[in-house]
Design an enzyme around this catalytic site. Sequence first.
Site, PDB file in Angstrom:
ATOM      1  N   ASP A  60       6.564   6.305  49.634  1.00 16.42           N
ATOM      2  CA  ASP A  60       6.910   7.787  49.618  1.00 16.42           C
ATOM      3  C   ASP A  60       5.635   8.664  49.086  1.00 16.42           C
ATOM      4  OD1 ASP A  60       7.591   5.801  47.545  1.00 16.42           O
ATOM      5  OD2 ASP A  60       9.098   7.375  46.673  1.00 16.42           O
ATOM      6  N   TYR A  76      11.781  -5.851  61.116  1.00 13.65           N
ATOM      7  CA  TYR A  76      11.274  -5.751  62.670  1.00 13.65           C
ATOM      8  C   TYR A  76      11.284  -7.124  63.169  1.00 13.65           C
ATOM      9  CZ  TYR A  76      10.111  -1.070  63.038  1.00 13.65           C
ATOM     10  OH  TYR A  76      10.199   0.411  62.953  1.00 13.65           O
ATOM     11  N   ASP A  85       5.170   1.939  61.014  1.00  9.99           N
ATOM     12  CA  ASP A  85       5.732   2.656  61.791  1.00  9.99           C
ATOM     13  C   ASP A  85       5.883   3.967  61.674  1.00  9.99           C
ATOM     14  OD1 ASP A  85       6.952   3.189  64.288  1.00  9.99           O
ATOM     15  OD2 ASP A  85       8.564   1.947  64.218  1.00  9.99           O
ATOM     16  N   LYS A 144       6.309  -0.663  49.217  1.00  5.42           N
ATOM     17  CA  LYS A 144       7.619  -0.088  48.497  1.00  5.42           C
ATOM     18  C   LYS A 144       7.980  -0.947  47.436  1.00  5.42           C
ATOM     19  CE  LYS A 144      10.358   3.265  48.407  1.00  5.42           C
ATOM     20  NZ  LYS A 144      10.395   4.409  47.434  1.00  5.42           N
TER      21      LYS A 144
END
Length: 389
Positions: free
Chosen positions: A252, A134, A276, A201
């Site tokens: 995930d 971002y 987000d 992640k």
Amino acid sequence: MQHTIYWIEGDGIGADIWKAAKPVAEKAVKCAYKGQEEILWKELLAGEKAYKATGEYLPKETLEALKTARVAIKGPLATPVGTGIRSLTVTLRQTFDLYACIRPVKWYKGIIAAVRHPEKVNMTIFRENTEDVYSGIEFAAGTEEAKKLVDFLNKNFNKKLKTECAVGIKPMTEHGCKRLVRRAIQYAVKNNLPSVTLVHKGNIMKFTEGAFQKWGYEVAAQEFSDSTITEKEMLANGNPDNKIIIKDRIADAMFQEALMHPDQYSVIATTNLNGDYLSDALAAQVGGLGMAPGVNMSDTLAIFEATHGTAPTIAGKDIGNPCSLLLSFAMLLEHIGLDKAAYAIQKAIQNCIDKKTVTKDLAEEIENAQAVSCSAFGRLLMDEIDSMF
Ligand code: NAD
């Protein structure tokens, strides 16, 4: 005592929800403190309203005022997709280094939720707000900048990227990650919460997301060893002193966990993009984005905000739900020490849900509920607050 609160109306639905919410906020403070505490509202212009008045979407006066402000609260601001101006919300976050986006997510009794046990969801998400993909460094496919960067990577790092690809950069710093995790642990300590989960992640993006996990554990070990224990240590030796458990989950897997074992998670600390997705998914899990409050914070300034967008299709129709804005206002009141008024707003909203008189979007999520306009809902909330004191 007077509390200066800067407010930004926002675009689209902003005008509707503020019209209903502002008198409710004032009433809560007035009733809870019998006039001893007072709000001094100062409007700041941003978005379309600012553009009409000044020719700028984010006027200098607004930026100047926020430089010295302690708290502000904003309605949603529109961002065109793909073209045009940059997101004003993102610009504010970067200009004022509002590095922590904090979203509490809990269920309001009576609302039909997407899951069988919404009462098990009670999490506060700390999302890093200034780094990651971002950061605004990306180049469109086929541009000179993209070609140069691709060429540089191919030549210097022996990569095999296609010349025509679009590229974006994912910067993450130790300082940026650590201050976010520090804030999340401080929150868990202050509120006596059982765990902080680092969501990342790192299995795929080892040196960015993986570093977030590593730095997160380091903060806990270096600065909170008296009050925290890692999940690994806890599994090996138990947790006799009832310390805050620091654990981590791959992003995930965290989405699965949030659905299947939400009661095992309390405070979440995560990177920008993961946060987000996760905050909106969790809010939807317990019954709609129209309810979810939020704040973006630096070490000196906190900008509270309705977390939904401008809802252009219902703007100006007096049917929007002011709860996200009002619950964000309640967070603001807690932040400045007016807890009693914050509680009154939260309780008034729960009472209206119990009585099944709510705005249209909520009425669709509550059995046999009656839909009232945004302004009528505001008046009902004020009646509820009146009856509490
Ligand atoms: P949105 O949140 O505006 O709308 C999604 C759906 O939720 C729509 O059906 C809408 O009618 C409904 N909705 C949203 N808020 C509601 C409320 N308070 N009461 C009742 N229903 C409500 O999302 P979008 O359509 O993706 O975005 C519209 C614009 O808002 C875009 O320009 C986007 O960039 C902007 N946006 C701003 C923020 C922000 O300022 N923080 C956040 C998200 C989106």
